[in-house]
Design an enzyme around this catalytic site. Structure first.
Site, PDB file in Angstrom:
ATOM      1  N   HIS A   1       6.021  -0.573  -1.966  1.00  0.00           N
ATOM      2  CA  HIS A   1       6.205  -0.522  -0.659  1.00  0.00           C
ATOM      3  C   HIS A   1       6.358   0.590   0.400  1.00  0.00           C
ATOM      4  O   HIS A   1       6.826   0.469   1.813  1.00  0.00           O
ATOM      5  CB  HIS A   1       7.711  -1.338   0.083  1.00  0.00           C
ATOM      6  CG  HIS A   1       7.785  -3.112  -0.224  1.00  0.00           C
ATOM      7  ND1 HIS A   1       8.001  -3.349  -1.920  1.00  0.00           N
ATOM      8  CD2 HIS A   1       7.441  -3.881   0.214  1.00  0.00           C
ATOM      9  CE1 HIS A   1       7.564  -4.736  -1.405  1.00  0.00           C
ATOM     10  NE2 HIS A   1       7.721  -5.306  -0.743  1.00  0.00           N
TER      11      HIS A   1
ATOM     12  N   GLU B   1      -2.600 -12.835   2.792  1.00  0.00           N
ATOM     13  CA  GLU B   1      -3.372 -11.860   3.716  1.00  0.00           C
ATOM     14  C   GLU B   1      -5.048 -11.734   3.602  1.00  0.00           C
ATOM     15  O   GLU B   1      -5.810 -11.078   4.591  1.00  0.00           O
ATOM     16  CB  GLU B   1      -2.974  -9.926   2.603  1.00  0.00           C
ATOM     17  CG  GLU B   1      -1.256  -9.787   3.310  1.00  0.00           C
ATOM     18  CD  GLU B   1      -0.557 -10.442   2.238  1.00  0.00           C
ATOM     19  OE1 GLU B   1      -0.844 -11.324   1.747  1.00  0.00           O
ATOM     20  OE2 GLU B   1       0.666 -10.093   3.407  1.00  0.00           O
TER      21      GLU B   1
END
Lengths: 402, 392
Positions: free
Chosen positions: A207, A138
């Site tokens: 998450h 990322e």
């Protein structure tokens, strides 16, 4: 450039009066979110529905009298029905067709079609370089997108889950947000960073994060949150066309919402809020998934005799204090319902902003309902208690309206 | 570069007339004569055949090397004094000793190729076409600086020159450089990106992520490790298990270059550009040295001995090497070179004097360039309709 914008302003105003709520003397009597129809060939890169820009003019007070009508989001009956992720894809596809500089990069966006199918079938159509499957890195692919944006490309960087973008925080904060400033205006970063966030169905703590609060103090970026297929497509297009870096927050549980959206091309304004339900008694400010919890609560409230005004703030940075202010002036009571964390969240900022600007109009202290300051647990019942539920909203409104 | 060449020719011609010009053959027909010089040490390759040690150059080029490096050296020394006089504040990372990398690289590429580096960016900025005035004004926080005074020492940028900065966070510029290369590949222009980082940044994960992506997609990215052997105050052998940075790319070929030899740098960069356009990324490790400490707040002598510093200055100084070449090939005399240095010193002093007179930025500049002008968002916080702060 200004001349072109004026013409478009006139054209769009003539078509459907979709001009930016303007504080200057001419008040256009049209709704904030009416359907601007803008032909793709007549448009310069920047303009969305507001044809006339108040270039550089800062207005001294966020107050104006403006007529708002209650056209709801899926206004025109003709149109086509689709799900939210398809609306995002349509917006993205249209922009990629229109401008060859738009490209997508993220994990599994290409051959797999996107983990939430937002980029399905785009890779075979546009090629692997324009819909780039990145490795799981990322920090560097966000940095790569920003570097590409420095040269003029318009990347759409997808985080598979917004929580993963914490790894790219340095790139987003320092390079994305600040480069335009530290280079004295030499480089613009027209990047879009998007991805789903929010609490899903028992996805676990890591998450289910809400990053709006972490990103909101970064200078130089704009943040928007979509909540319906209509505004998802419009905001996606506006974000891609914007010269500023935009973070578009989607929600994991909203991808399968179905709605009928217009066939014509439309672009929404990045800084505007959406009037979901006008009312008189209390202003409820919300965004993203909590909009639906609010609307559920509204059913109960209406039965009990209340008339709440619901505004989906959509633009998380900067806030649309114009719309919000008008509403506060009318109802004098504010309830903020959000999924963000209580500490340092969007609600906290919004509370401060409303208090500073509209204190005289408030009859009661602002109530802010946010998620609890806990990591989101896995167990179903506990997860339910982390976020705001409709009964809590009903209670809060009753408390406010005493 | 073109500007310095013109000045050089006139300077040389000025001194030609009194002496016996036939012995010198330094008149204008000299620009076509090539000189072949051997680099100080051969190149070492990793997974690649290194280029030859013999570098072709011209007297003009050597003079321009001398001039540019002497200018950079003078500028950095001047920045040192300005910092001590508190005209430059904050962090100031000086590049003296490493000039050969900037100058050699410029000689091998054009302005459409991109260079991106970290915070030791003053000299690379000059090499990319930045002016002395812009850099001194930026260092002193004036509005005529290259970033309008809002960036500072670590944020020099020159878009027209293909210089993408100027970044403060160690290693963060590497993915950006990868992005520049990606855009070059996307647009299919035959240019490359040189992403510079230091031996300290060579241990960052971002580097390996960027290497992986560049190699995967054959991006025209050249990663240049300016190895000055000290990452801030830590020697390279104390920070890296494997300090052979050119080998750490594993599947990406690497080349080790003597970074104090401008001609070696030029050869390596030209070789790397050809390689990157055909085969994707390559790592160049420039073995160089900085005389100053990491920044002006670092004396530079607590983690290395003064003998080491003066030793390198004696044996490997880049400007001295070019000076010796110029003298040995009779391209210029001692006096001419000294005169050039004096002239440069004057130029730098003039630029500083001019920069000192530049105004500070207006208070309204605090709020400009946060968002792009005219694209909707006019302000920057929650309250977008009013500037809340009352500025003096």
């Amino acid at each position: 450039m200004a001349a072109v914008l004026q013409t478009i302003g006139a054209a769009s105003a003539a078509l459907s009066g979709g001009s930016f709520p303007d504080h200057s003397s001419k008040l256009s009597v049209s709704s904030i979110h009416s359907l601007p129809v803008i032909r793709s060939d007549a448009r310069p890169n920047l303009s969305s529905i507001h044809g006339s820009f108040r270039a550089g003019k800062l207005i001294s007070k966020a107050v104006a009298t403006k007529v708002e009508n209650s056209a709801t989001s899926a206004a025109s009956k003709p149109g086509h029905e689709l799900l939210l992720f398809e609306a995002l894809r349509e917006g993205l596809e249209e922009e990629m067709e229109r401008d060859p500089r738009v490209c997508v990069m993220g994990e599994d966006v290409g051959h797999y079609g996107g983990s939430y199918k937002v980029t399905k079938d785009l890779a075979p159509k546009f090629g692997d370089l324009r819909v780039l499957d990145t490795p799981i890195a990322e920090n560097s692919f966000t940095g790569m997108g920003i570097g590409a944006a420095m040269t003029g490309l318009r990347p759409v960087i997808e985080g598979m889950n917004m929580g993963f973008l914490l790894l790219a925080f340095n790139q987003i904060s320092d390079n994305c947000g600040m480069l335009h400033y530290t280079s004295g205006g030499q480089f613009t970063i027209p990047a879009v960073i998007r991805g789903p966030g929010g609490v899903g169905r028992q996805l676990g703590a890591e998450h289910s994060q809400r990053l709006e609060s972490y990103f909101q103090s970064i200078p130089g970026i704009q943040m928007v949150a979509c909540s319906t297929p209509y505004n998802a497509k419009g905001l996606m297009k506006a974000a891609i066309r914007s010269e500023n870096p935009v973070v578009l927050f989607e929600h994991v549980l909203l991808y399968n919402l179905k709605e009928r959206i217009p066939d014509e091309e439309y672009v929404l304004s990045l800084e505007e809020a959406e009037m979901v339900r006008p009312g008189e008694h209390v202003t409820i400010l919300t965004y993203s998934r909590m909009r639906y919890h609010v609307m559920q609560a509204v059913k109960t409230l209406v039965n009990k005799g209340y008339d709440p005004e619901v505004i989906d703030i959509r633009s998380l940075k900067p806030f649309d204090l114009y719309t919000i202010g008008n509403s506060v002036k009318k109802t004098h009571r504010v309830l903020i319902v959000e999924e963000c964390m209580r500490t340092g969240g969007i609600g906290a900022s919004l509370t401060a902003a409303i208090n500073e600007n509209f204190h005289d109009y408030l009859d009661a202290p602002i109530i802010c309902l946010s998620s609890q300051d806990v990591p989101t647990p896995y167990a179903g019942t506990l997860e339910e208690w982390t976020v705001v539920q409709p009964p809590q909203i009903v209670t809060a409104v009753e408390q406010l309206c005493q | 570069m073109a500007l310095s060449t013109h000045r050089t020719t006139t300077t040389l011609l000025r001194y030609l007339t009194p002496t016996i010009s036939s012995l010198r053959h330094v008149s204008t027909d000299c620009s076509s004569s090539t000189i072949t010089v051997e680099t100080s040490v051969p190149f070492t390759g990793h997974n690649i055949d290194p280029p030859s040690r013999s570098v072709d150059t011209t007297p003009q080029e050597l003079m321009s090397f001398f001039r540019d490096m002497a200018l950079m050296r003078r500028k950095e020394i001047a920045a040192d004094s300005l910092y001590k006089a508190k005209l430059i504040r904050g962090f100031c990372h000086l590049y003296d000793g490493q000039e050969a990398v900037a100058v050699g690289m410029e000689a091998a590429i054009n302005r459409k190729d991109c260079i991106i580096t970290a915070y030791r960016d003053h000299c690379i900025f000059l090499g990319r076409g930045g002016t002395l005035l812009e850099s001194f004004a930026e260092l002193m926080g004036r509005k005529d600086g290259c970033s309008k005074g809002k960036g500072g020492s670590m944020h020099f940028y020159k878009k027209e020159g293909g210089f993408y900065g100027g970044h403060g966070i160690v290693g963060a510029q590497i993915p950006l450089g990868c992005g520049l290369a990606f855009a070059q590949k996307y647009k299919n222009d035959e240019n490359v990106t040189f992403t510079l980082y230091g031996d300290g940044a060579a241990n960052q994960g971002q580097l390996f992520e960027a290497l992986n992506m560049s190699a995967l997609w054959d991006l025209p990215a050249i990663l240049v490790c300016e190895n000055n052997h000290y990452g801030m105050g830590t020697a390279e052998w104390r920070a890296a298990k494997n300090p052979a940075y050119y080998k750490r790319g594993d599947y990406v070929p690497g080349l080790k270059v003597d970074g104090m030899d401008a001609l070696a740098v030029k050869q390596a960069c030209r070789f790397a550009k050809e390689h990157a356009l055909k085969n994707g990324p390559i790592i160049l490790e420039m073995d160089t040295y900085r005389y100053h400490g990491h920044s002006m707040s670092d004396p530079g002598s607590t983690y290395r001995t003064r003998d080491e510093i003066s030793g390198v200055r004696q044996e490997r100084d880049p400007i001295e090497r070019v000076r010796k070449l110029l003298l040995s090939h009779d391209i210029a005399s001692e006096k001419e070179l000294k005169d050039i240095e004096k002239e440069l010193r004057k130029e730098v002093d003039e630029a500083i004097a001019k920069a000192k007179e530049c105004p500070l930025p207006e208070p309204s500049e605090l709020f400009t360039n946060i968002y792009v002008k005219g694209s909707g968002a006019e302000s920057f916080g929650a309250d977008r309709k009013e500037v809340r702060a009352v500025l003096p």
